[in-house]
Design a protein around this motif. Structure first.
Motif, PDB file in Angstrom:
ATOM      1  N   ASN A 366       0.830  -1.203   0.000  1.00 51.34           N
ATOM      2  CA  ASN A 366       0.000   0.000   0.000  1.00 51.34           C
ATOM      3  C   ASN A 366       0.864   1.252   0.000  1.00 51.34           C
ATOM      4  O   ASN A 366       0.559   2.236  -0.684  1.00 51.34           O
ATOM      5  CB  ASN A 366      -0.925   0.000   1.227  1.00 51.34           C
ATOM      6  N   ALA A 367       1.941   1.212   0.773  1.00 56.18           N
ATOM      7  CA  ALA A 367       2.858   2.352   0.802  1.00 56.18           C
ATOM      8  C   ALA A 367       3.542   2.532  -0.549  1.00 56.18           C
ATOM      9  O   ALA A 367       3.687   3.657  -1.049  1.00 56.18           O
ATOM     10  CB  ALA A 367       3.894   2.160   1.903  1.00 56.18           C
ATOM     11  N   LEU A 368       3.953   1.428  -1.165  1.00 56.15           N
ATOM     12  CA  LEU A 368       4.613   1.497  -2.468  1.00 56.15           C
ATOM     13  C   LEU A 368       3.670   2.045  -3.529  1.00 56.15           C
ATOM     14  O   LEU A 368       4.079   2.835  -4.398  1.00 56.15           O
ATOM     15  CB  LEU A 368       5.128   0.117  -2.876  1.00 56.15           C
ATOM     16  N   TYR A 369       2.395   1.647  -3.486  1.00 52.13           N
ATOM     17  CA  TYR A 369       1.414   2.161  -4.441  1.00 52.13           C
ATOM     18  C   TYR A 369       1.208   3.665  -4.257  1.00 52.13           C
ATOM     19  O   TYR A 369       0.839   4.375  -5.196  1.00 52.13           O
ATOM     20  CB  TYR A 369       0.078   1.435  -4.276  1.00 52.13           C
ATOM     21  N   ASN A 370       1.410   4.156  -3.032  1.00 51.92           N
ATOM     22  CA  ASN A 370       1.275   5.587  -2.762  1.00 51.92           C
ATOM     23  C   ASN A 370       2.540   6.373  -3.098  1.00 51.92           C
ATOM     24  O   ASN A 370       2.614   7.574  -2.813  1.00 51.92           O
ATOM     25  CB  ASN A 370       0.927   5.811  -1.276  1.00 51.92           C
ATOM     26  N   GLY A 371       3.522   5.711  -3.673  1.00 54.95           N
ATOM     27  CA  GLY A 371       4.731   6.408  -4.100  1.00 54.95           C
ATOM     28  C   GLY A 371       5.854   6.404  -3.088  1.00 54.95           C
ATOM     29  O   GLY A 371       6.907   6.995  -3.335  1.00 54.95           O
ATOM     30  N   ILE A 372       5.665   5.780  -1.946  1.00 54.45           N
ATOM     31  CA  ILE A 372       6.713   5.702  -0.936  1.00 54.45           C
ATOM     32  C   ILE A 372       7.662   4.562  -1.306  1.00 54.45           C
ATOM     33  O   ILE A 372       7.227   3.490  -1.708  1.00 54.45           O
ATOM     34  CB  ILE A 372       6.106   5.453   0.459  1.00 54.45           C
ATOM     35  N   THR A 373       8.959   4.792  -1.181  1.00 54.27           N
ATOM     36  CA  THR A 373       9.943   3.773  -1.553  1.00 54.27           C
ATOM     37  C   THR A 373      10.388   2.977  -0.330  1.00 54.27           C
ATOM     38  O   THR A 373      10.228   3.416   0.818  1.00 54.27           O
ATOM     39  CB  THR A 373      11.180   4.419  -2.205  1.00 54.27           C
TER      40      THR A 373
END
Length: 514
Positions: A366-373
């Motif tokens: 979910n974090a990765l989908y939000n652009g967080i690496t």
């Protein structure tokens, strides 16, 4: 790249994109010269300091001798940056360079203390009737900045930031929504990334958007930049006179107060105070370092700090504990910090002063989908690690060093341990604050989504012989612009930014060999 280095690169890119007349006017201010120097990478600073007190032009072939062959990439990037900032100028033959004369004179004045008396602002000589100290300024800055972050994560009952702040959030792509109604604004993918950056990077993100608005606000960009850079050189806890500022800079005070960079009792006050958010803009010192007041102090020295295992963590220490089974415990009651953790942790239980959760594949995705690496998540967890985790990591590191050092003694036939051997053992290991299994798994979950990467660049092929291919591909690799190569088919691919450098080298080198 850490968020600290990332914001420096972003600021430098903005400065490089300015027209040359604007850059030249910036170099007329000693405080600006000092701030720009602070933001540059180490090797770029080295070149400036080498030429600063040298009145004669420097030969480019001599500069090649100043760095090792393995550092050609850093040399190439440093010279490219200096040229983009117009800090160096080549002579007519293209064989010698010298430092920008205006920058050199003003920067030398800064270093020798010969600058004008008001180059770094005018201190107020009369005492303030209303007591203002560093602690008060830290509290003020924290409240202002947390207001912005609370609004972004949608904390209930939060104060709405000013209209100018909302405009910047929307202009910077951190929030989106129709109209200017705060209730319609929602955080974007870029906004999620913004939350995990350190405070300096967050501040510069908004300031760069503010700089983009200067033309629409009929403000002199040089005046605006000079004032921002001056703030980074002022002294925390001291008051400065408003009368020494230009009309543009006076109009900036209200906006900067909304961001928590300056404190002014009211709009008619004759003095202003820079906060810690302002004085650390161009330095390596940490600002508030976290999205909450609970983490408003630097974590320097935490590894050497004595820790009482039975005590509750103080507000100036890290709060997060992570186990090898991916369970997380955070000793905090800050709604903002809990909201940030909820971006990549599946929170399960909340107590009066602690929250418990689990790092899962779904929460990381979910974090990765939000652009967080993955690197941002790992850096955040390391920065806010509990002192007990730091103490445990330090103990493990010491044991590894001692084991390697004793192993070296055994293999050397019982010879006494030298300092060089111990230094070599230290270099082989690093402090691991987080369990390696957790770090590796977070990176693996990101790799599941990053199966294909694309690059813009140029393909070199059809070489007349193997020697030409080897010379050019080796050079491209040395300067760090080589992405792919195939020695059998004599082809290689370079970045879009590095193609001109490779072509220039080919024209010089191949013409000489033919």
């Amino acid at each position: 790249m850490s968020s600290s280095n990332l914001f420096r690169a972003t600021v430098n890119e903005y400065l490089e994109g300015l027209p040359q007349p604007v850059q030249s006017k910036l170099y007329e201010a000693p405080a600006t010269c000092l701030s720009i120097f602070r933001l540059l990478p180490p090797m770029t600073k080295f070149y400036i300091m080498t030429m600063l007190f040298n009145e004669k032009p420097v030969a480019l072939r001599d500069m090649d001798k100043w760095c090792k062959p393995g550092s050609r990439k850093l040399q190439f990037e440093s010279l490219k940056r200096l040229k983009a900032l117009h800090l160096i100028k080549e002579d007519n033959t293209g064989t010698h360079i010298r430092l920008n004369s205006t920058f050199r004179q003003n920067f030398r004045d800064c270093l020798t203390g010969s600058q004008a008396a008001n180059a770094f602002g005018n201190l107020c000589t009369t005492p303030d009737k209303h007591k203002v100290d560093a602690a008060f300024l830290d509290t003020f800055a924290s409240q202002k900045w947390e207001t912005i972050l609370h609004f972004m994560v949608g904390t209930e009952s939060t104060v709405t930031p000013s209209t100018s702040v909302l405009s910047l959030l929307k202009l910077g792509g951190l929030m989106e929504g129709p109209g200017t109604n705060p209730n319609n604004l929602k955080i974007t993918n870029s906004g999620f990334q913004f939350l995990l950056q350190d405070v300096n990077a967050q501040i510069w993100t908004l300031l760069l958007q503010y700089l983009n608005l200067t033309q629409d606000l009929h403000m002199d960009p040089v005046d605006v930049l000079n004032f921002i850079f001056i703030l980074g050189s002022l002294e925390l806890g001291k008051s400065y006179t408003v009368s020494s500022l230009s009309a543009t800079q006076v109009s900036m005070l209200a906006d900067l107060k909304d961001y928590g960079l300056v404190y002014q009792r009211n709009g008619n006050s004759s003095r202003f105070y820079p906060t810690r958010l302002a004085t650390t803009l161009t330095s390596d010192s940490a600002a508030l370092k976290s999205p909450s007041v609970a983490l408003d102090q630097a974590l320097e020295g935490a590894e050497n700090q004595a820790v009482n295992t039975s005590a509750t963590p103080s507000s100036q220490q890290g709060t997060i504990i992570i186990e090898t089974n991916f369970k997380m415990y955070a000793y905090t009651n800050s709604p903002l910090e809990i909201a940030v953790l909820n971006l990549f942790v599946h929170l399960k239980t909340r107590f009066a002063n602690m929250v418990c959760g689990q790092i899962t594949r779904e929460s990381i995705r979910n974090a990765l989908y939000n652009g967080i690496t993955a690197d941002q998540i790992i850096k955040f967890l390391e920065t806010h690690a509990h002192p007990q985790m730091r103490l445990l990591a330090k103990e493990k590191l010491d044991k590894k060093i001692e084991f390697d050092a004793s192993h070296n003694i055994n293999t050397a036939g019982g010879a006494p341990q030298s300092q060089a051997a111990r230094d070599g053992a230290v270099a082989q290991h690093k402090l691991e604050l987080l369990p390696p299994t957790v770090v590796d798994q977070i990176k693996l979950w990101q790799l599941e989504l990053d199966r294909i990467q694309t690059f813009d660049g140029y393909l070199f092929k059809d070489f007349s012989n193997q020697q030409e291919y080897d010379v050019l591909s080796s050079y491209a690799s040395e300067v760090g612009v080589l992405i792919w190569s195939d020695k059998v088919r004599r082809k290689f691919f370079v970045t879009q930014q590095g193609v001109s450098q490779v072509v220039d080298f080919a024209n010089r080198k191949l013409q000489r060999t033919r």
